[in-house]
Structure formats: C-alpha cells, structure tokens
Design an enzyme around this catalytic site. Structure first.
Site, PDB file in Angstrom:
ATOM      1  N   GLN A  96      -2.390   4.040 -13.254  1.00 55.79           N
ATOM      2  CA  GLN A  96      -1.300   3.120 -13.589  1.00 55.79           C
ATOM      3  C   GLN A  96      -1.496   1.756 -12.927  1.00 55.79           C
ATOM      4  O   GLN A  96      -1.481   1.662 -11.702  1.00 55.79           O
ATOM      5  CB  GLN A  96       0.027   3.722 -13.112  1.00 55.79           C
ATOM      6  CG  GLN A  96       1.253   2.886 -13.405  1.00 55.79           C
ATOM      7  CD  GLN A  96       2.522   3.479 -12.797  1.00 55.79           C
ATOM      8  OE1 GLN A  96       2.449   4.225 -11.816  1.00 55.79           O
ATOM      9  NE2 GLN A  96       3.664   3.184 -13.360  1.00 55.79           N
ATOM     10  N   GLY A  97      -1.660   0.721 -13.731  1.00 53.34           N
ATOM     11  CA  GLY A  97      -1.869  -0.628 -13.202  1.00 53.34           C
ATOM     12  C   GLY A  97      -0.637  -1.500 -13.407  1.00 53.34           C
ATOM     13  O   GLY A  97      -0.647  -2.397 -14.249  1.00 53.34           O
ATOM     14  N   SER A 124       1.592  -2.483 -10.281  1.00 51.93           N
ATOM     15  CA  SER A 124       1.850  -3.310  -9.099  1.00 51.93           C
ATOM     16  C   SER A 124       0.714  -4.284  -8.807  1.00 51.93           C
ATOM     17  O   SER A 124      -0.452  -4.008  -9.093  1.00 51.93           O
ATOM     18  CB  SER A 124       2.030  -2.421  -7.877  1.00 51.93           C
ATOM     19  OG  SER A 124       3.012  -1.469  -8.125  1.00 51.93           O
ATOM     20  N   GLU A 152       8.770   8.343 -14.992  1.00 50.25           N
ATOM     21  CA  GLU A 152       8.122   8.435 -13.687  1.00 50.25           C
ATOM     22  C   GLU A 152       9.138   8.867 -12.626  1.00 50.25           C
ATOM     23  O   GLU A 152       8.868   9.751 -11.825  1.00 50.25           O
ATOM     24  CB  GLU A 152       7.513   7.075 -13.325  1.00 50.25           C
ATOM     25  CG  GLU A 152       6.810   7.065 -11.974  1.00 50.25           C
ATOM     26  CD  GLU A 152       6.100   5.744 -11.669  1.00 50.25           C
ATOM     27  OE1 GLU A 152       6.024   4.876 -12.561  1.00 50.25           O
ATOM     28  OE2 GLU A 152       5.630   5.596 -10.541  1.00 50.25           O
ATOM     29  N   SER A 177      11.060   1.318  -4.973  1.00 50.27           N
ATOM     30  CA  SER A 177      11.561   1.767  -3.666  1.00 50.27           C
ATOM     31  C   SER A 177      13.031   2.202  -3.764  1.00 50.27           C
ATOM     32  O   SER A 177      13.751   1.821  -4.683  1.00 50.27           O
ATOM     33  CB  SER A 177      11.417   0.637  -2.637  1.00 50.27           C
ATOM     34  OG  SER A 177      12.401  -0.329  -2.888  1.00 50.27           O
ATOM     35  N   ASN A 178      13.462   3.002  -2.772  1.00 49.81           N
ATOM     36  CA  ASN A 178      14.839   3.513  -2.809  1.00 49.81           C
ATOM     37  C   ASN A 178      15.881   2.401  -2.740  1.00 49.81           C
ATOM     38  O   ASN A 178      16.958   2.523  -3.328  1.00 49.81           O
ATOM     39  CB  ASN A 178      15.047   4.524  -1.668  1.00 49.81           C
ATOM     40  CG  ASN A 178      14.406   5.861  -2.007  1.00 49.81           C
ATOM     41  OD1 ASN A 178      13.660   5.971  -2.987  1.00 49.81           O
ATOM     42  ND2 ASN A 178      14.693   6.883  -1.225  1.00 49.81           N
ATOM     43  N   GLU A 179      15.546   1.296  -2.038  1.00 48.63           N
ATOM     44  CA  GLU A 179      16.495   0.171  -1.995  1.00 48.63           C
ATOM     45  C   GLU A 179      16.713  -0.367  -3.411  1.00 48.63           C
ATOM     46  O   GLU A 179      17.830  -0.672  -3.819  1.00 48.63           O
ATOM     47  CB  GLU A 179      15.970  -0.952  -1.087  1.00 48.63           C
ATOM     48  CG  GLU A 179      15.951  -0.629   0.406  1.00 48.63           C
ATOM     49  CD  GLU A 179      14.732   0.202   0.802  1.00 48.63           C
ATOM     50  OE1 GLU A 179      13.831   0.404  -0.034  1.00 48.63           O
ATOM     51  OE2 GLU A 179      14.695   0.670   1.955  1.00 48.63           O
TER      52      GLU A 179
HETATM   53  C1  LIG Z   1       1.220   5.482  -1.986  1.00 48.08           C
HETATM   54  C2  LIG Z   1       1.629   4.567  -3.090  1.00 48.08           C
HETATM   55  C3  LIG Z   1       1.174   4.802  -4.376  1.00 48.08           C
HETATM   56  C4  LIG Z   1       1.493   3.920  -5.409  1.00 48.08           C
HETATM   57  N1  LIG Z   1       0.950   4.143  -6.663  1.00 48.08           N
HETATM   58  C5  LIG Z   1       1.083   3.177  -7.606  1.00 48.08           C
HETATM   59  C6  LIG Z   1       0.350   3.280  -8.837  1.00 48.08           C
HETATM   60  O1  LIG Z   1      -0.369   4.254  -9.095  1.00 48.08           O
HETATM   61  N2  LIG Z   1       0.455   2.263  -9.716  1.00 48.08           N
HETATM   62  C7  LIG Z   1       1.249   1.169  -9.507  1.00 48.08           C
HETATM   63  O2  LIG Z   1       1.312   0.306 -10.379  1.00 48.08           O
HETATM   64  N3  LIG Z   1       1.961   1.048  -8.353  1.00 48.08           N
HETATM   65  C8  LIG Z   1       1.884   2.024  -7.398  1.00 48.08           C
HETATM   66  N4  LIG Z   1       2.567   1.898  -6.197  1.00 48.08           N
HETATM   67  C9  LIG Z   1       3.331   0.667  -5.949  1.00 48.08           C
HETATM   68  C10 LIG Z   1       4.814   0.870  -5.770  1.00 48.08           C
HETATM   69  O3  LIG Z   1       5.466   1.029  -6.998  1.00 48.08           O
HETATM   70  C11 LIG Z   1       5.332  -0.353  -4.959  1.00 48.08           C
HETATM   71  O4  LIG Z   1       4.806  -0.207  -3.651  1.00 48.08           O
HETATM   72  C12 LIG Z   1       6.836  -0.433  -4.897  1.00 48.08           C
HETATM   73  O5  LIG Z   1       7.344  -0.783  -6.155  1.00 48.08           O
HETATM   74  C13 LIG Z   1       7.332  -1.431  -3.831  1.00 48.08           C
HETATM   75  O6  LIG Z   1       6.705  -2.678  -3.994  1.00 48.08           O
HETATM   76  P1  LIG Z   1       5.974  -3.420  -2.767  1.00 48.08           P
HETATM   77  O7  LIG Z   1       5.083  -2.416  -2.101  1.00 48.08           O
HETATM   78  O8  LIG Z   1       5.361  -4.677  -3.297  1.00 48.08           O
HETATM   79  O9  LIG Z   1       7.109  -3.761  -1.725  1.00 48.08           O
HETATM   80  P2  LIG Z   1       8.089  -5.026  -1.758  1.00 48.08           P
HETATM   81  O10 LIG Z   1       8.594  -5.233  -3.128  1.00 48.08           O
HETATM   82  O11 LIG Z   1       7.420  -6.163  -1.053  1.00 48.08           O
HETATM   83  O12 LIG Z   1       9.293  -4.472  -0.867  1.00 48.08           O
HETATM   84  C14 LIG Z   1       9.242  -4.423   0.560  1.00 48.08           C
HETATM   85  C15 LIG Z   1      10.594  -3.902   1.056  1.00 48.08           C
HETATM   86  O13 LIG Z   1      11.659  -4.797   0.669  1.00 48.08           O
HETATM   87  C16 LIG Z   1      12.653  -4.085  -0.085  1.00 48.08           C
HETATM   88  N5  LIG Z   1      13.174  -4.944  -1.151  1.00 48.08           N
HETATM   89  C17 LIG Z   1      12.442  -5.735  -1.979  1.00 48.08           C
HETATM   90  N6  LIG Z   1      13.260  -6.352  -2.862  1.00 48.08           N
HETATM   91  C18 LIG Z   1      14.531  -5.931  -2.595  1.00 48.08           C
HETATM   92  C19 LIG Z   1      15.811  -6.195  -3.173  1.00 48.08           C
HETATM   93  N7  LIG Z   1      15.945  -7.009  -4.213  1.00 48.08           N
HETATM   94  N8  LIG Z   1      16.895  -5.569  -2.637  1.00 48.08           N
HETATM   95  C20 LIG Z   1      16.765  -4.705  -1.588  1.00 48.08           C
HETATM   96  N9  LIG Z   1      15.579  -4.429  -1.001  1.00 48.08           N
HETATM   97  C21 LIG Z   1      14.484  -5.022  -1.492  1.00 48.08           C
HETATM   98  C22 LIG Z   1      11.911  -2.884  -0.658  1.00 48.08           C
HETATM   99  O14 LIG Z   1      12.781  -1.851  -0.997  1.00 48.08           O
HETATM  100  C23 LIG Z   1      10.970  -2.524   0.464  1.00 48.08           C
HETATM  101  O15 LIG Z   1      11.626  -1.761   1.448  1.00 48.08           O
HETATM  102  C24 LIG Z   1       2.312   2.799  -5.162  1.00 48.08           C
HETATM  103  C25 LIG Z   1       2.792   2.567  -3.863  1.00 48.08           C
HETATM  104  C26 LIG Z   1       2.466   3.434  -2.839  1.00 48.08           C
HETATM  105  C27 LIG Z   1       2.983   3.140  -1.450  1.00 48.08           C
END
Ligand SMILES: Cc1cc2nc3c(=O)[nH]c(=O)nc-3n(C[C@H](O)[C@H](O)[C@H](O)COP(=O)(O)OP(=O)(O)OC[C@H]3O[C@@H](n4cnc5c(N)ncnc54)[C@H](O)[C@@H]3O)c2cc1C
Length: 394
Positions: free
Chosen positions: A126-127, A129, A244, A380-382
């Site tokens: 899945q591409g 992020s 998902e 994320s849960n937030e």
């Molecule tokens: C082990 C792992 C596997 C993954 N696998 C895939 C995959 O196969 N394909 C893919 O496409 N993606 C994948 N992901 C990506 C995943 O979907 C993202 O990590 C996730 O959506 C969070 O984005 P971020 O890491 O950029 O964090 P950020 O968006 O930078 O967030 C950082 C923190 O800020 C909080 N935050 C951000 N915005 C808000 C808001 N508006 N209100 C409240 N809180 C907020 C978040 O909840 C988090 O705690 C994976 C991630 C992990 C860790």
C-alpha cells in the site's frame, strides 16, 4: 437485538474449527503461538491452503472466487483462526485492493488482477503515506503526469508494510492541482519490477524489518493502470480505509493475547506467590478482561448493523481505537509481568553474565514494542477520534 449465533452460524463455527484442526500446519501455528516472525513462504503457504478450500477472500463474491461471507461469518472465521494460532491473512491484496477493484475497477482490471491475488502470483503493498503526508494524507506530493498512453511518476512513499515481499503497489498520486487538495488525487497500480523504483528498508524499534520507503524516479506506468477516473482517487482511498480499519480492531488477537497473558501470570511468581493472585495485578487483568468483553459485544452489535447496511461505516473508527488500546494494554501487562526479563538488552548481557532471556519472554517484549504501531497505522487513534466527533457533531 439477539447477539447469539444462529444455528447456521454455529454450524459454520464448528466447520471452521474442524478445518483448522486438520488443515492448519502445526509448525505454522507453533510459530504464531511463540510470536515468532513468519517468512514470506509461511504466509504464502497458509494463503494457498485457504485458497484450495475456497476460504481466502472472505468478502469477495463467489463468481470472483470469494466466499461472500456475511459480516458475522467473517468474524467467526477470524476468531477461530486466532484461537487456533493461524497466521493472519496478509490484507493488502485480499482485504484492501480486492474490494476496491470489485467496486471501482474495469472488468479487464478485475479479470486480470483478482485471480492473481487469489493464487498468490501477486503480492500487493500500500503506497498511501509520504514523509509529509500521513494524518494529512491529502497533502501528498508524489506526482503522476500524463504522457501519451502512460503516466510518469515521481516522488516518495513511506511506511510501506511488507513491501520487500511485494511485486506490485497501489498508490495515491497527485494528478491535479488547484481546488481542494483531495480533488487532484488518483489511485494507480504500479508494478514494482519496472525501472525507476527503489525500495529501502526501515528498521523498527524491536529490531524487525517490515516497513520500507519507496522512491519513484520518472517511473513510467501505462494509463490503463489507473483505477476509476483521473482525480477520483480520494473517494477510492476513503472506501479502502473503511475496510482497512475494520480489520484493525483485532478482537481475536486480543482474546488470544489475553489467554497467553493469564497463562504467563500463572507461571510467574513474586515473593512466593503466583502473579495472578496478586490483588493489584489481578485487578489490572480484570479491567482489561471486562473491556474486552464489552468490545466483543460492541463488535457483534456493529457487525449486525453492517450486515443490514451491507458495508462497514465510520463506526469502524471506534472499533479501531478501542481494539488497539486493549491490545496495547495487554502487551503492557505482559511487559510488567515479566519485569526485568522484558528488557531486550539486559545490562548484565554486556558482562556476559546474563541468564538468557527465555524465548517466550523475548517475544513478549518484541510484541510490546512492535504493537506501538497499531494505534498509529491505518490512521492514528487521534485522527479516528476526530472522525467520530465530526460524525456526531457535524
Ligand atoms: C508500522 C507502520 C506501518 C504502516 N504501514 C503503512 C502502509 O503499508 N502503507 C501506507 O501507506 N502507510 C502505512 N503506515 C502509515 C500510517 O498510516 C501513518 O503513520 C499514519 O497515518 C500517521 O501519519 P504520520 O506517521 O505521518 O504521523 P503524523 O500525521 O505526523 O502525526 C503525528 C502525531 O500527531 C497526531 N496528529 C496529527 N494530526 C492531528 C490532528 N489533526 N488532530 C489530532 N492529532 C493529530 C497524530 O495522531 C500522531 O499522534 C504505516 C505506519 C506504521 C507506523
């Protein structure tokens, strides 16, 4: 609302249980029980066994080789698989892309790709992020520019789970600018063995390797790989994310992990007493046990609703939040139960005097660290809380 299984559902449960008893290879279930890492061959072997039985694609219609199971049947199957320590089904082709192609794909795309997912010729990843586009997915920058009969892709994806095993990736790419950022996104299928793609591993905190960065440099993809119309990718992305998230609740995994925790707390002694008899630890166990029972009922209630509506709704966000918090709480209790043995690098090891950490214990520590991810991935849960609040308050 009657949350008991119907006689047909009970018969199905018995059928699944009997199948797992005879067809789930012992070496695979032993690995899952020990929380050991599964190889690509392990995962493919389990897929092939399920496919031979016709039980690999739970939600797909029968005329595409699926099971067409109801939401309750899917739930029963997943619970029984967890109970029997079966490997989890790798979701990217079967549970994410499959439903998308069935809803938005052309007949040619369906005929081409769906059988290859079932028989294991294709392993998808899945591409979505990117380094600057996780929670704010719509700000993604990987660009696909139309050039005759092709698109040329440039940009970077990250956190690509199990991409090292994959031969194909489904991507969200920017095809339009101007207007709302969501409006200029498309959903495209990319072969990973073509020129202009580089995949680099990311090491996780417990030492494992399951995620990657993917770089696209002038990667040329046929325009026929577009799913749906150009710039309608956001609608497709949201549809996929509902599927998902509904898988991420993981009730069966929590049931399995809680049973293992109880067994651990029965074996471990502190001050001559079994840990399970310590009032403080027992109270913590009881709390998570009660939460899990409530979660099971909520899950069944929502399954019954989804069955009526025909598709999972935004309530999957609630299941995702609660399910992941419960799993992490269980991991945390296992870590506390183990005490110093949960430290993956005991300082005495540096002197060469450390007693070896038993294999089961090391796996608990690794699971604790690895499962920090479950409240992050899939949104994320937030962010799930924001979605629920918007749904409730408008
Ligand atoms: C082990 C792992 C596997 C993954 N696998 C895939 C995959 O196969 N394909 C893919 O496409 N993606 C994948 N992901 C990506 C995943 O979907 C993202 O990590 C996730 O959506 C969070 O984005 P971020 O890491 O950029 O964090 P950020 O968006 O930078 O967030 C950082 C923190 O800020 C909080 N935050 C951000 N915005 C808000 C808001 N508006 N209100 C409240 N809180 C907020 C978040 O909840 C988090 O705690 C994976 C991630 C992990 C860790």
């Amino acid at each position: 609302m009657d949350l008991r299984y119907s006689p047909e559902e009970q018969a199905f449960e018995a059928e699944v249980r009997a199948f797992l008893k005879t067809d789930l290879p012992r070496d695979l279930s032993d690995k899952v029980r020990r929380q050991a890492s599964l190889t690509k061959a392990d995962m493919e072997r389990w897929h092939a066994i399920l496919n031979a039985k016709g039980w690999l694609a739970a939600t797909w219609p029968k005329d595409h080789g699926g099971c067409d199971w109801s939401a309750v049947q899917q739930h029963i199957f997943e619970e029984e698989c967890c109970r029997a320590f079966a490997p989890r089904i790798v979701p990217f082709g079967l549970k994410m892309l499959g439903p998308v192609l069935l809803k938005f794909g052309t007949p040619e795309q369906q005929a081409d790709y769906l059988p290859r997912i079932l028989d294991g010729r294709d392993w998808w990843c899945q591409g979505y992020s990117e380094p600057g586009a996780g929670s704010d997915l719509a700000s993604l920058k990987t660009r696909a520019t139309r050039d005759g009969e092709d698109y040329i892709i440039n940009g970077q994806k990250t956190w690509t789970t199990l991409g090292q095993h994959a031969n194909r990736i489904f991507c969200l790419v920017r095809t339009g600018t101007g207007g709302k950022p969501q409006a200029g996104i498309s959903f495209i299928l990319v072969d990973l063995d073509i020129p202009g793609i580089e995949m680099r591993p990311i090491r996780l905190i417990e030492g494992g390797y399951e995620v990657n960065e993917v770089f696209f440099t002038d990667t040329r993809v046929p325009a026929s790989n577009l799913v749906g119309e150009e710039n309608m990718g956001w609608t497709i992305a949201k549809y996929l994310l509902l599927h998902e998230r509904s898988n991420i609740a993981g009730v069966g995994f929590s049931v399995q992990a809680l049973e293992q925790l109880k067994s651990l707390a029965t074996q471990i002694t502190r001050g001559g007493k079994r840990l399970i008899d310590s009032p403080l630890f027992a109270a913590r166990l009881a709390e998570v046990d009660i939460d899990l029972e409530a979660m099971k009922l909520t899950n069944l209630r929502m399954l019954s609703e989804a069955q009526k509506k025909g598709a999972p709704g935004p309530e999957t966000s609630m299941l995702k939040i609660k399910g992941t918090v419960i799993r992490q709480t269980i991991n945390d209790l296992a870590r506390r139960a183990l005490g110093p043995a949960a430290a993956p690098f005991p300082s005495e090891a540096l002197d060469g005097n450390a007693a070896p950490v038993p294999e089961d214990h090391a796996a608990n520590a690794a699971s604790y660290f690895n499962n920090r991810k479950i409240s992050i991935y899939g949104g994320s849960n937030e962010i799930q809380k924001n979605i629920l609040t918007k749904g409730m308050m408008g």
